[in-house]
Design a protein around this motif. Structure first.
Motif, PDB file in Angstrom:
ATOM      1  N   PRO A 190       0.828  -1.219   0.000  1.00  0.00           N
ATOM      2  CA  PRO A 190       0.000   0.000   0.000  1.00  0.00           C
ATOM      3  C   PRO A 190       0.861   1.268   0.000  1.00  0.00           C
ATOM      4  CG  PRO A 190      -0.656  -1.529   1.754  1.00  0.00           C
ATOM      5  CD  PRO A 190       0.645  -2.019   1.223  1.00  0.00           C
ATOM      6  N   ASP A 191       0.442   2.263  -0.790  1.00  0.00           N
ATOM      7  CA  ASP A 191       1.171   3.526  -0.819  1.00  0.00           C
ATOM      8  C   ASP A 191       0.191   4.689  -1.004  1.00  0.00           C
ATOM      9  OD1 ASP A 191       0.420   3.398  -3.481  1.00  0.00           O
ATOM     10  OD2 ASP A 191       2.415   2.882  -4.219  1.00  0.00           O
ATOM     11  N   ASP A 192       0.731   5.903  -1.018  1.00  0.00           N
ATOM     12  CA  ASP A 192      -0.106   7.102  -1.141  1.00  0.00           C
ATOM     13  C   ASP A 192      -0.929   7.095  -2.425  1.00  0.00           C
ATOM     14  OD1 ASP A 192       0.688   8.403   1.266  1.00  0.00           O
ATOM     15  OD2 ASP A 192       2.572   8.977   0.325  1.00  0.00           O
ATOM     16  N   TRP A 226      -4.291   5.344  -2.129  1.00  0.00           N
ATOM     17  CA  TRP A 226      -5.286   6.161  -1.409  1.00  0.00           C
ATOM     18  C   TRP A 226      -5.798   7.288  -2.312  1.00  0.00           C
ATOM     19  CZ3 TRP A 226      -4.001   2.302   1.256  1.00  0.00           C
ATOM     20  CH2 TRP A 226      -4.503   2.057   2.529  1.00  0.00           C
ATOM     21  N   ALA A 227      -4.901   7.887  -3.073  1.00  0.00           N
ATOM     22  CA  ALA A 227      -5.288   9.013  -3.919  1.00  0.00           C
ATOM     23  C   ALA A 227      -6.208   8.586  -5.061  1.00  0.00           C
ATOM     24  CB  ALA A 227      -4.031   9.687  -4.480  1.00  0.00           C
ATOM     25  N   ARG A 243      -8.283   5.777  -5.118  1.00  0.00           N
ATOM     26  CA  ARG A 243      -9.253   4.744  -4.737  1.00  0.00           C
ATOM     27  C   ARG A 243     -10.596   4.933  -5.444  1.00  0.00           C
ATOM     28  NH1 ARG A 243      -9.877   6.493   1.627  1.00  0.00           N
ATOM     29  NH2 ARG A 243     -10.156   8.724   1.290  1.00  0.00           N
ATOM     30  N   ARG A 299     -13.179   0.131  -0.133  1.00  0.00           N
ATOM     31  CA  ARG A 299     -13.659   1.189   0.777  1.00  0.00           C
ATOM     32  C   ARG A 299     -13.102   0.985   2.190  1.00  0.00           C
ATOM     33  NH1 ARG A 299     -18.638  -0.211  -1.720  1.00  0.00           N
ATOM     34  NH2 ARG A 299     -19.193   1.232  -3.421  1.00  0.00           N
ATOM     35  N   CYS A 309      -9.125   1.378   2.370  1.00  0.00           N
ATOM     36  CA  CYS A 309      -8.639   2.758   2.269  1.00  0.00           C
ATOM     37  C   CYS A 309      -9.233   3.678   3.333  1.00  0.00           C
ATOM     38  CB  CYS A 309      -8.929   3.316   0.879  1.00  0.00           C
ATOM     39  SG  CYS A 309      -8.036   2.472  -0.450  1.00  0.00           S
ATOM     40  N   GLU A 369      -5.858   4.226   8.253  1.00  0.00           N
ATOM     41  CA  GLU A 369      -4.636   4.997   8.044  1.00  0.00           C
ATOM     42  C   GLU A 369      -3.650   4.188   7.200  1.00  0.00           C
ATOM     43  OE1 GLU A 369      -3.914   8.082   8.880  1.00  0.00           O
ATOM     44  OE2 GLU A 369      -5.891   8.394   9.783  1.00  0.00           O
ATOM     45  N   LEU A 370      -2.972   4.857   6.289  1.00  0.00           N
ATOM     46  CA  LEU A 370      -2.031   4.185   5.399  1.00  0.00           C
ATOM     47  C   LEU A 370      -0.954   3.441   6.188  1.00  0.00           C
ATOM     48  CD1 LEU A 370      -0.800   3.518   2.653  1.00  0.00           C
ATOM     49  CD2 LEU A 370       0.278   5.781   2.658  1.00  0.00           C
ATOM     50  N   ARG A 386      -2.199   0.169   7.459  1.00  0.00           N
ATOM     51  CA  ARG A 386      -2.323  -0.843   6.407  1.00  0.00           C
ATOM     52  C   ARG A 386      -0.967  -1.353   5.968  1.00  0.00           C
ATOM     53  NH1 ARG A 386      -7.123  -2.777   7.430  1.00  0.00           N
ATOM     54  NH2 ARG A 386      -8.886  -1.532   6.635  1.00  0.00           N
ATOM     55  N   GLN A 387       0.021  -0.493   5.951  1.00  0.00           N
ATOM     56  CA  GLN A 387       1.364  -0.932   5.578  1.00  0.00           C
ATOM     57  C   GLN A 387       1.912  -1.915   6.605  1.00  0.00           C
ATOM     58  OE1 GLN A 387       3.244   2.925   5.204  1.00  0.00           O
ATOM     59  NE2 GLN A 387       3.014   2.938   2.970  1.00  0.00           N
TER      60      GLN A 387
END
Length: 244
Positions: A14-16, A19-20, A22, A48, A51, A54-55, A58-59
């Motif tokens: 998972p990365d930014d 999220w951007a 989704r 849903r 995401c 918090e990133l 999830r990481q």
């Protein structure tokens, strides 16, 4: 198959960017005709919920599930060849397939990394892509079963890949075969691996003691995951004994 690209992205670290984008993923899921409505809804709900957290959380979850031990590794050949010499040739053969499809890989991931393999299948025709999923269906079922045992929602993604393949193998077909398999992601199991590697190194240096030999034998194979025979024509996945 667009769905393969979506699942590949969700199975990657998972990365930014995830999220951007989704909402774009959700739009692609809504447009797909490759999944039935129930499966598409489950995939959308996964995105849903995934995401919504918090990133960083999830990481950490991702690393704990996929990067600790071998049993849930996303490196496909780990579950077939382990550290045998056959794995190297299988890597070469897979790289040849990628090159034939016009794909050029960087050095970030090994060719048998599942998200990368799914990206490759997504470039093929639907018939070819499904055949590629059939080839790894036993591995997908094995991963789904192990991930379910860890109570992770990632199991859904593996189950959807099995659905797309059209095979009748399920995670439930494998679960009973794994009943006596020791988990390899516990602190005790990871410590055992580290200690055994230290002993192997000392043995190579010619200074291993009788006590160390006994310790090595006690932990030998204790955390080795079971391996499988890639025979999708059998009634169920053939899960073999742990390798030494």
């Amino acid at each position: 198959m667009k769905t393969l690209q979506i699942i590949a992205r969700l199975l990657d670290y998972p990365d930014d960017a995830l999220w951007a984008h989704r909402d774009e993923l959700l739009a692609l899921v809504a447009e797909t005709s490759e999944l039935d409505q129930v499966s598409a809804n489950r995939l959308a709900e996964f995105i849903r919920q995934f995401c919504a957290a918090e990133l960083l959380d999830r990481q950490a979850e991702y690393c704990s599930l996929f990067d600790r031990g071998r049993a849930t590794s996303l490196l496909l050949f780990e579950h077939v060849h382990g550290e045998s010499r056959d794995r190297g040739q299988a890597m070469v053969d897979l790289l040849d397939q990628y090159r034939a499809a016009g794909l050029v890989l960087d050095c970030k991931e090994l060719p048998d990394y599942l998200p990368l393999y799914l990206e490759y299948l997504a470039t093929l025709t639907e018939v070819e892509a499904k055949a590629g999923l059939v080839d790894i269906a036993p591995i997908l079922a094995l991963l789904a079963a192990r991930i379910k045992q860890r109570d992770s929602h990632f199991a859904l993604l593996l189950e959807l890949l099995l659905t797309l393949s059209g095979v009748e193998i399920t995670a439930e077909d494998v679960t009973e075969k794994l009943r006596n398999e020791s988990r390899d992601d516990t602190p005790q199991a990871l410590d055992a691996v580290w200690e055994e590697e230290q002993i192997k190194f000392l043995g190579e240096q010619g200074c291993i003691s009788d006590e160390e030999k006994a310790h090595s034998q006690r932990f030998a194979g204790a955390v080795a995951p079971q391996y499988i025979n890639l025979d999708v024509n059998s009634d169920a996945v053939n899960v073999g004994e742990s390798r030494p």
